[in-house]
Write an enzyme that holds these catalytic residues in place. Sequence first.
Site, short mmCIF file in Angstrom:
data_model
loop_
_atom_site.label_atom_id
_atom_site.label_comp_id
_atom_site.label_asym_id
_atom_site.label_seq_id
_atom_site.Cartn_x
_atom_site.Cartn_y
_atom_site.Cartn_z
N ASP A 341 22.23 15.60 24.73
CA ASP A 341 21.24 15.13 25.22
C ASP A 341 19.93 15.03 24.54
O ASP A 341 19.66 16.49 24.10
CB ASP A 341 21.22 15.30 26.69
CG ASP A 341 20.28 14.55 27.40
OD1 ASP A 341 20.13 13.41 27.52
OD2 ASP A 341 19.55 15.33 28.10
N GLU A 370 21.81 12.45 20.48
CA GLU A 370 21.15 11.16 21.12
C GLU A 370 19.50 10.89 20.26
O GLU A 370 18.67 11.84 20.44
CB GLU A 370 20.84 11.48 22.42
CG GLU A 370 20.12 10.24 23.07
CD GLU A 370 19.32 10.46 24.29
OE1 GLU A 370 18.84 9.40 25.00
OE2 GLU A 370 19.31 11.76 24.83
#
Length: 614
Positions: A341, A370
């Site tokens: 993330d 990400e």
Amino acid sequence: MRILYDSKDPQFKTPFGTLTPGQDCTMTIHIPSTVRSTRVQLELLHQDHAPYRPYDLEFRMKKGPYDLFQVTFSLPETGLYFYFFRIHNREGSFRLYKQGDDTNMEAGDLWQLSCVPADFTTPDWARGATIYQVFPDRFRASGHPDLSGKLEPYVLHKHWHEEVHWQPTPEGIVLNNDFYGGNFRGITEKLPYLSELGVSLLYLNPISKSFSSHRYDTGNYKTPDPMLGTEADFAALCRAAHDRGIRVILDGVYSHTGSNSLYFNKEGAFPGKGAYQSQSSPYYSWYTFHQWPDCYNSWWGFDTLPTVNKLDPEFVKYIITDEDSVIAHWIRLGADGFRLDVADELPDEFLRLLRKRLKELKPDALLLGEVWEDASNKVAYGCRRRYFVDGELDSVMNYPFRTAILNFVRGRDSGHGLRDTVMTIAENYPPQVLLCNMNLLGTHDTPRILTALVDDFEGPREEQAGRRLSRNQLDVARERLLMASFLQYTLPGSPSIYYGDEALMEGHKDPFNRRPFPWGHEDWELQNHYKRLGRLRRDNPALRLGDIRFFQAGDRHLGFTRSHGGETLRIYCNRSGDPWEIPAGLLVFGYNLQTVAPDWLTLGPRGFCVVKEG
């Protein structure tokens, strides 16, 4: 006449794309003889645009009205470089810059050249994989959830198809604490369905014990949320997935924790002392307090998400290096890697340490980041990232492809933009990364792809809640999704289905893109389309592993080849309103074909197909 140089064309630059240290690179520039060039130089710059060194090009030959100048060189070390040409003649000198119509915004009008480690590899199994992303609470529930230990307060929906809670509290806070009871066993029971879709990689949004339904506010990194099940349930899911040839990766949320967590413990819901409760807490150094305990750094200003000091030695030990670190814990339970993330918020040193330990634990584990832009030249928080030139990430989320596909199928691009985006990413990324890229159309952070294909509404939540596509919009969106998914499955990388997109789910941004899967109300025709796409990739290695060359891009027509191991596939997309006659071959896949003759095919409006050469 113009000076000719195209870094994506082998007559001007070989090899295509990135280099490794010591690898020869040859560049050839075609300059009109009328320029009367006396000297031509290639000038390389370091990633910060500081001068590196110039190289003189040699005159090679005349070719019609052009003088050809050429240079062969190699780079001694990894790094990101930019370059331009300086051309001298009797009148002086001038610089030749890139004309610039690609996604490389950071480089401006300079060409880009990356040199990556020679030993940088990515997992073989992940190259060209078919990904399925699951938001665990909303995919499938099996049995009654165990609510003991669930962080309170929470709301459990009585019916699976109820609307998500979106209303804020009287204080204006959106709690995200409504649950449907999706769990590990539910996912396990639907593995046969995922196999029918051709899925080979299952990506789970966060599963650790947390307060919210999205679980990005980690409460305990090493404990699954009790509503999802136990460690044994997770291990059983991984074993069952592996038996079907499906790998499992988890969301690694290491930029912040929840305030309601073992580590911060603002609500006092966990045993022991968290950083909010005591400055002598073992977790105190994880966080930055400006005035303890109520003034601290938090993720994008959300006080429920205190950010962590990623290079704090105690945090690094807990997440990465300890014998039973967080990543070791989940890998030993059966996970096959992590999606990181907000990778832009994780320092390069942290990423290098994490990848090193991950590969020690499981050499073929996958580390996916990400990143929303071109990750090869990304600048985040004033720092040029080294994701590829230091071999930090195996792959990234490929949002540039998503934007390009949406623009093409929605009629905002005639085809030039998609080609330029695809070829720029192909040129800037190491080939082993390109094939592992997560080629997405929708995620938990975007509107549902069905909605995004026809509706750009971004109004307040109360208006989004009741907003549904009209019958006409639904028909248009569905037709566009057929072509969008076809492109997703035929371009280089790993196509990713966000759960329910194949079932015709719609919805705007969070939380309306996170509704429960509509079991019993699926669109069977669309699901069969995705199953056919899954078989197409399974049966054609060129789509999973091949290179790409465009032979048509414009006038609402796309044509490109994917080649691997002596096999070449030709892919066609016709977004125009008129039929398109194309050369015949062995038809592998087709939609809206009007004529199939020995020597030609007629591709109808909004049609697409795959033809095998030979």
